[in-house]
Design a protein around this motif. Sequence first.
Motif, PDB file in Angstrom:
ATOM      1  N   UNK A  32      64.084 -38.178  26.293  1.00 42.91           N
ATOM      2  CA  UNK A  32      62.787 -38.168  25.618  1.00 42.91           C
ATOM      3  C   UNK A  32      62.840 -38.978  24.330  1.00 42.91           C
ATOM      4  N   UNK A  33      61.654 -39.395  23.900  1.00 36.31           N
ATOM      5  CA  UNK A  33      61.460 -40.028  22.592  1.00 36.31           C
ATOM      6  C   UNK A  33      60.553 -39.112  21.777  1.00 36.31           C
ATOM      7  N   UNK A  34      61.034 -38.715  20.629  1.00 37.33           N
ATOM      8  CA  UNK A  34      60.274 -37.862  19.714  1.00 37.33           C
ATOM      9  C   UNK A  34      60.144 -38.553  18.358  1.00 37.33           C
ATOM     10  N   UNK A  35      59.118 -38.157  17.625  1.00 36.86           N
ATOM     11  CA  UNK A  35      58.969 -38.662  16.276  1.00 36.86           C
ATOM     12  C   UNK A  35      58.478 -37.529  15.378  1.00 36.86           C
ATOM     13  N   UNK A  36      58.732 -37.690  14.084  1.00 34.82           N
ATOM     14  CA  UNK A  36      58.219 -36.745  13.106  1.00 34.82           C
ATOM     15  C   UNK A  36      56.756 -37.052  12.831  1.00 34.82           C
ATOM     16  N   UNK A  37      56.129 -36.195  12.041  1.00 37.48           N
ATOM     17  CA  UNK A  37      54.705 -36.325  11.717  1.00 37.48           C
ATOM     18  C   UNK A  37      54.570 -36.256  10.200  1.00 37.48           C
ATOM     19  N   UNK A  38      54.791 -37.398   9.546  1.00 39.13           N
ATOM     20  CA  UNK A  38      54.696 -37.484   8.089  1.00 39.13           C
ATOM     21  C   UNK A  38      53.991 -38.772   7.699  1.00 39.13           C
ATOM     22  N   UNK A  39      53.463 -38.767   6.471  1.00 43.27           N
ATOM     23  CA  UNK A  39      52.690 -39.921   5.998  1.00 43.27           C
ATOM     24  C   UNK A  39      53.268 -40.607   4.764  1.00 43.27           C
ATOM     25  N   UNK A  40      54.341 -40.086   4.203  1.00 37.69           N
ATOM     26  CA  UNK A  40      54.989 -40.771   3.089  1.00 37.69           C
ATOM     27  C   UNK A  40      56.496 -40.701   3.267  1.00 37.69           C
ATOM     28  N   UNK A  71      57.038 -36.555  22.428  1.00 39.14           N
ATOM     29  CA  UNK A  71      56.615 -35.402  21.648  1.00 39.14           C
ATOM     30  C   UNK A  71      56.856 -35.540  20.167  1.00 39.14           C
ATOM     31  N   UNK A  72      56.602 -34.434  19.463  1.00 43.25           N
ATOM     32  CA  UNK A  72      56.697 -34.395  18.004  1.00 43.25           C
ATOM     33  C   UNK A  72      57.611 -33.272  17.542  1.00 43.25           C
ATOM     34  N   UNK A  73      58.378 -33.566  16.528  1.00 46.29           N
ATOM     35  CA  UNK A  73      59.119 -32.577  15.748  1.00 46.29           C
ATOM     36  C   UNK A  73      58.743 -32.804  14.286  1.00 46.29           C
ATOM     37  N   UNK A  74      57.896 -32.073  13.744  1.00 45.85           N
ATOM     38  CA  UNK A  74      56.878 -31.252  14.365  1.00 45.85           C
ATOM     39  C   UNK A  74      55.528 -31.809  13.926  1.00 45.85           C
ATOM     40  N   UNK A  75      54.498 -31.693  14.761  1.00 49.59           N
ATOM     41  CA  UNK A  75      53.149 -31.988  14.298  1.00 49.59           C
ATOM     42  C   UNK A  75      52.811 -31.019  13.173  1.00 49.59           C
ATOM     43  N   UNK A  76      52.283 -31.545  12.070  1.00 43.63           N
ATOM     44  CA  UNK A  76      51.930 -30.712  10.922  1.00 43.63           C
ATOM     45  C   UNK A  76      50.586 -30.038  11.162  1.00 43.63           C
ATOM     46  N   UNK A  77      50.593 -28.710  11.142  1.00 48.35           N
ATOM     47  CA  UNK A  77      49.361 -27.983  11.355  1.00 48.35           C
ATOM     48  C   UNK A  77      48.307 -28.270  10.302  1.00 48.35           C
ATOM     49  N   UNK A  94      47.321 -36.921  29.665  1.00 48.12           N
ATOM     50  CA  UNK A  94      46.695 -37.658  30.757  1.00 48.12           C
ATOM     51  C   UNK A  94      47.159 -39.113  30.761  1.00 48.12           C
ATOM     52  N   UNK A  95      47.195 -39.723  29.601  1.00 48.05           N
ATOM     53  CA  UNK A  95      47.571 -41.132  29.491  1.00 48.05           C
ATOM     54  C   UNK A  95      49.013 -41.364  29.926  1.00 48.05           C
ATOM     55  N   UNK A  96      49.850 -40.346  29.780  1.00 48.79           N
ATOM     56  CA  UNK A  96      51.272 -40.483  30.119  1.00 48.79           C
ATOM     57  C   UNK A  96      51.583 -40.045  31.543  1.00 48.79           C
ATOM     58  N   UNK A  97      50.605 -39.498  32.235  1.00 46.09           N
ATOM     59  CA  UNK A  97      50.881 -38.944  33.556  1.00 46.09           C
ATOM     60  C   UNK A  97      51.602 -37.617  33.511  1.00 46.09           C
ATOM     61  N   UNK A  98      51.440 -36.888  32.393  1.00 45.26           N
ATOM     62  CA  UNK A  98      52.027 -35.554  32.302  1.00 45.26           C
ATOM     63  C   UNK A  98      53.414 -35.510  31.707  1.00 45.26           C
ATOM     64  N   UNK A  99      53.634 -36.253  30.597  1.00 49.48           N
ATOM     65  CA  UNK A  99      54.980 -36.317  30.012  1.00 49.48           C
ATOM     66  C   UNK A  99      55.018 -35.857  28.560  1.00 49.48           C
ATOM     67  N   UNK A 100      53.983 -35.181  28.096  1.00 47.34           N
ATOM     68  CA  UNK A 100      53.866 -34.853  26.677  1.00 47.34           C
ATOM     69  C   UNK A 100      54.365 -33.442  26.386  1.00 47.34           C
ATOM     70  N   UNK A 101      54.936 -33.270  25.186  1.00 47.20           N
ATOM     71  CA  UNK A 101      55.327 -31.965  24.679  1.00 47.20           C
ATOM     72  C   UNK A 101      54.825 -31.860  23.243  1.00 47.20           C
ATOM     73  N   UNK A 102      54.484 -30.663  22.818  1.00 48.79           N
ATOM     74  CA  UNK A 102      53.928 -30.452  21.476  1.00 48.79           C
ATOM     75  C   UNK A 102      54.841 -29.571  20.648  1.00 48.79           C
ATOM     76  N   UNK A 103      55.447 -30.172  19.631  1.00 51.11           N
ATOM     77  CA  UNK A 103      56.100 -29.396  18.595  1.00 51.11           C
ATOM     78  C   UNK A 103      55.099 -29.190  17.479  1.00 51.11           C
ATOM     79  N   UNK A 104      54.866 -27.953  17.089  1.00 51.76           N
ATOM     80  CA  UNK A 104      53.851 -27.650  16.079  1.00 51.76           C
ATOM     81  C   UNK A 104      54.444 -26.772  14.987  1.00 51.76           C
ATOM     82  N   UNK A 105      54.285 -27.225  13.737  1.00 48.57           N
ATOM     83  CA  UNK A 105      54.759 -26.474  12.581  1.00 48.57           C
ATOM     84  C   UNK A 105      53.677 -26.363  11.534  1.00 48.57           C
TER      85      UNK A 105
END
Length: 307
Positions: A32-40, A71-77, A94-105
Amino acid sequence: MDLRIFTEPQQGATYDTLLTVAKATEDLGFDAFYRSDHYVSMGGGDGLPGPTDAWITLAGLARETSRIRLGTLMTAGTFRLPGVLAIQVAQVDQMSGGRVELGLGTGWYEKEHTAYGIPFPKEKFGRLEEQLAIVTGLWATPVGGTFDFDGTYYQLKDSPALPKPVQTKIPVLIGGHGAKRTPALAARYADEFNIPFASVEDSRRQFGRVREAAETEGRKKDELVYSNALVACVGRNDAEVARRAAAIGREVDELKANGLAGSPAEVIDKIGQYAATGSTRFYLQILDLGDLDHLELISAEVQSQLT
């Protein structure tokens, strides 16, 4: 044993750079390829050319990859309203054909909120609980039905609960070091529990808490996937390890103590220590996104020994 690539684009990365890494992730056989969810940037750098949004990135990668999970480690709530997030994630699935995962913090870094005018509420954990209930509730509502929610922080009325993801159940990741509320929340909502940047002993302790919470919730204790996120710094020899550590501004001894660093043999041994705690998945935090040889080495001499 799953090895996943985990990136920190806020330190400075364009979409094209992330696409190159994601394609290498796929070509080299990682899961898998994951990314963080930050803006700075949080590493002292300038963060140029500027932030990229996690779910916009994953939407693009969904169309330009074919196998890897995303997916994300972690999407910021704090960044997204839960109803909107449910729509975004379902659409990318849908765009991925069912390959998404949601990390939520919860979201935690106040500076990025003030930098971009994002509200930073005092009570974040209670909001996260409601967000998880809403996102999973919207996805689980049968087509043709509606979803209502009357919470302290969010209220939904007569939601059509659309669109639906491709997957029957999008995997939800919850993580952290909290001793009570975090394990309880994971037991209620998570398919995977992730502990970031923790020692073997701390991982064993936290996984035990989650297993106990799962049983209290009426789930089998090993129904969840247990995983670690750790910095990776692997080299064919000491000089290569030192060069890679210097490139990300870290010390070799510190990385060996707190991450997956050293020769392939050393890293395999360290992974084995974590595996003994019940961890079956590793998110390798790659901080130098231009060093694709690093990924090739890990694939050829670490991942190949674990499959």
